[in-house]
Enzyme design. Structure first.
Site, PDB file in Angstrom:
ATOM      1  CG  ASN A   7      -0.460  -6.389  -1.138  1.00  9.07           C
ATOM      2  OD1 ASN A   7      -0.960  -6.538  -0.028  1.00  9.07           O
ATOM      3  ND2 ASN A   7      -0.564  -5.256  -1.805  1.00  9.07           N
ATOM      4  CD  GLU A  34      -2.188  -2.948   0.742  1.00 11.45           C
ATOM      5  OE1 GLU A  34      -2.665  -3.637  -0.164  1.00 11.45           O
ATOM      6  OE2 GLU A  34      -2.884  -2.231   1.503  1.00 11.45           O
ATOM      7  CG  ASP A 147       0.242  -4.310  -5.405  1.00 11.78           C
ATOM      8  OD1 ASP A 147      -0.021  -4.140  -6.619  1.00 11.78           O
ATOM      9  OD2 ASP A 147      -0.584  -4.123  -4.498  1.00 11.78           O
ATOM     10  CG  ASN A 149      -1.781  -1.067  -7.092  1.00  9.39           C
ATOM     11  OD1 ASN A 149      -2.695  -1.887  -7.100  1.00  9.39           O
ATOM     12  ND2 ASN A 149      -1.317  -0.547  -5.962  1.00  9.39           N
ATOM     13  CG  ASP A 218       0.802  -8.841  -6.788  1.00 10.97           C
ATOM     14  OD1 ASP A 218       1.174  -8.125  -5.846  1.00 10.97           O
ATOM     15  OD2 ASP A 218      -0.401  -9.105  -7.012  1.00 10.97           O
ATOM     16  CG  ASP A 247      -6.782  -7.965  -1.260  1.00 11.50           C
ATOM     17  OD1 ASP A 247      -5.616  -8.031  -0.826  1.00 11.50           O
ATOM     18  OD2 ASP A 247      -7.432  -6.908  -1.289  1.00 11.50           O
ATOM     19  CG  HIS A 248      -2.342  -8.701  -3.620  1.00 13.12           C
ATOM     20  ND1 HIS A 248      -1.845  -8.117  -4.750  1.00 13.12           N
ATOM     21  CD2 HIS A 248      -3.070  -7.734  -2.998  1.00 13.12           C
ATOM     22  CE1 HIS A 248      -2.232  -6.866  -4.828  1.00 13.12           C
ATOM     23  NE2 HIS A 248      -2.990  -6.593  -3.782  1.00 13.12           N
TER      24      HIS A 248
END
Length: 258
Positions: A7, A34, A147, A149, A218, A247-248
Site C-alpha cells: 500500500n 492506494e 490491504d 484493513n 496487509d 505508512d505501510h
DNA sequence: ATGGCGCCTCCGAGGCGA
C-alpha cells in the site's frame, strides 16, 4: 517467484521509494494499493522503464489498485469486485501472470463504526468472499493480496485496548476474514510465522514508527495449490523507516516454480 | 476526548485514512 503487496499511499508521492524498492528487491509480481491517481497521473512510463508491465484500476484522489509484473505483461482477469454495480470505488483488480492468478485488494477501512462506512466494509467483504469461492473452485494457484484493513487477532496489534472500538478489530470484520481460512485459504505470513508480533503498518502520527506501535493488516491469502508452493515469506520492514515512506511497508512471499 | 501526520484536490482549507 516473489509476489509482494504494498500500500503505497499515493503512487506519485511514493514514486522514488517504489522505484528504489523494485530495484533492490526485484519482486516478480507486485500488488499495489492506494494509488490515489488515475489517467495521466498514473506513472505507467516510469513502471515500464523499471521493467514492469502493469494493469491499473485507478481513481482520482482516493483508492486505486494495480498489479505489476517484472519483465512481463500481466493479463487482466477481472476488474472491480462483482456484486454491486453501484460501487464506483477502485479497490479490486485481478491478473494472470504465468500460471498464477493474483488479486490486488484494497478493502474498505470501515471507520467510524457503527455506521454506513462499516456497513460498506462488511458488504464488500461478502462480495470478496463470493469472488474467493469462484477463484477457489478453479483449483489453480491464486494469491489474494492486499490491504485487508483487518487485524485478524489480538496478537496482530500493538494495543488491543487502543483498537477495541476500531473497525479493523470488530468481531464482524474478523469473522468475515476467518471465513477465507475456513474456505481453505492460507494466511502466508502466519503459515511461516505461527506466532509473534509482526507489523505491516505504522501510523504517521504520535511516533508510532519510533515506538514500533503497528498492526498487521496487509495479507497474502493462498489457494491450496499456491500454499503447497510457499517456500518463504516476510515483511520488508526497513522501508517504513526511510525518507518519505508510506505508512505501510511491503509484504512478500516466495512460491516455488510449478 | 481530541489531534497528532501525510496525501489528495486545486489555492487555503477540508476530506480521508487506520
Amino acid at each position: 517467484m516473489k509476489i509482494a503487496t504494498y500500500n503505497v499511499n499515493g503512487i506519485n508521492a511514493r514514486l522514488p521509494r517504489l522505484l528504489e524498492w523494485l530495484d533492490e528487491q526485484k519482486p516478480d509480481i507486485v500488488c499495489l494499493q492506494e494509488l490515489k491517481a488515475d489517467g495521466e497521473r498514473i506513472p505507467e512510463k516510469a513502471m515500464a522503464e523499471a521493467g514492469y508491465g502493469a494493469v491499473w484500476h485507478g481513481q482520482k484522489g482516493f483508492n486505486g489498485v494495480a498489479i505489476l509484473a517484472r519483465e512481463a505483461e500481466p493479463r487482466e482477469f477481472g476488474r472491480g469486485l462483482p456484486g454491486d454495480p453501484e460501487d464506483e470505488q477502485s479497490r479490486y483488480i485481478e491478473a494472470e501472470i504465468g500460471d498464477v492468478i493474483v488479486a490486488s485488494i484494497y478493502l474498505p477501512n470501515g471507520n467510524p463504526q457503527p455506521g454506513p462506512k462499516f456497513d460498506y466494509k462488511l458488504q464488500w467483504m461478502e462480495r470478496l468472499l463470493a469472488r474467493a469461492e469462484e477463484l477457489f473452485a478453479l483449483e489453480r494457484p491464486v494469491v489474494l493480496a492486499g490491504d485487508y484493513n483487518v487485524i485478524p487477532t489480538d496478537e496482530d496489534t500493538h494495543s488491543v485496548d487502543a483498537m477495541k472500538n476500531d473497525a479493523l478489530t470488530q468481531p464482524e470484520s474478523r469473522a468475515a476474514f476467518r471465513r477465507l481460512a475456513a474456505m481453505g485459504w492460507t494466511d502466508a505470513i502466519r503459515a511461516r510465522f505461527p506466532s509473534g508480533k509482526i507489523w505491516t503498518y505504522w501510523d504517521y502520527q504520535a511516533g508510532a514508527w519510533q515506538r514500533d506501535a503497528g498492526f498487521r493488516i496487509d495479507h497474502l491469502m493462498l489457494s491450496p495449490v499456491a500454499a503447497d508452493r510457499l517456500c518463504a515469506a516476510g515483511v520488508d520492514k526497513e522501508y517504513r523507516g526511510r525518507e518519505k515512506a508510506s505508512d505501510h511497508t511491503p509484504v512478500w512471499i516466495e512460491l516455488a516454480e510449478a
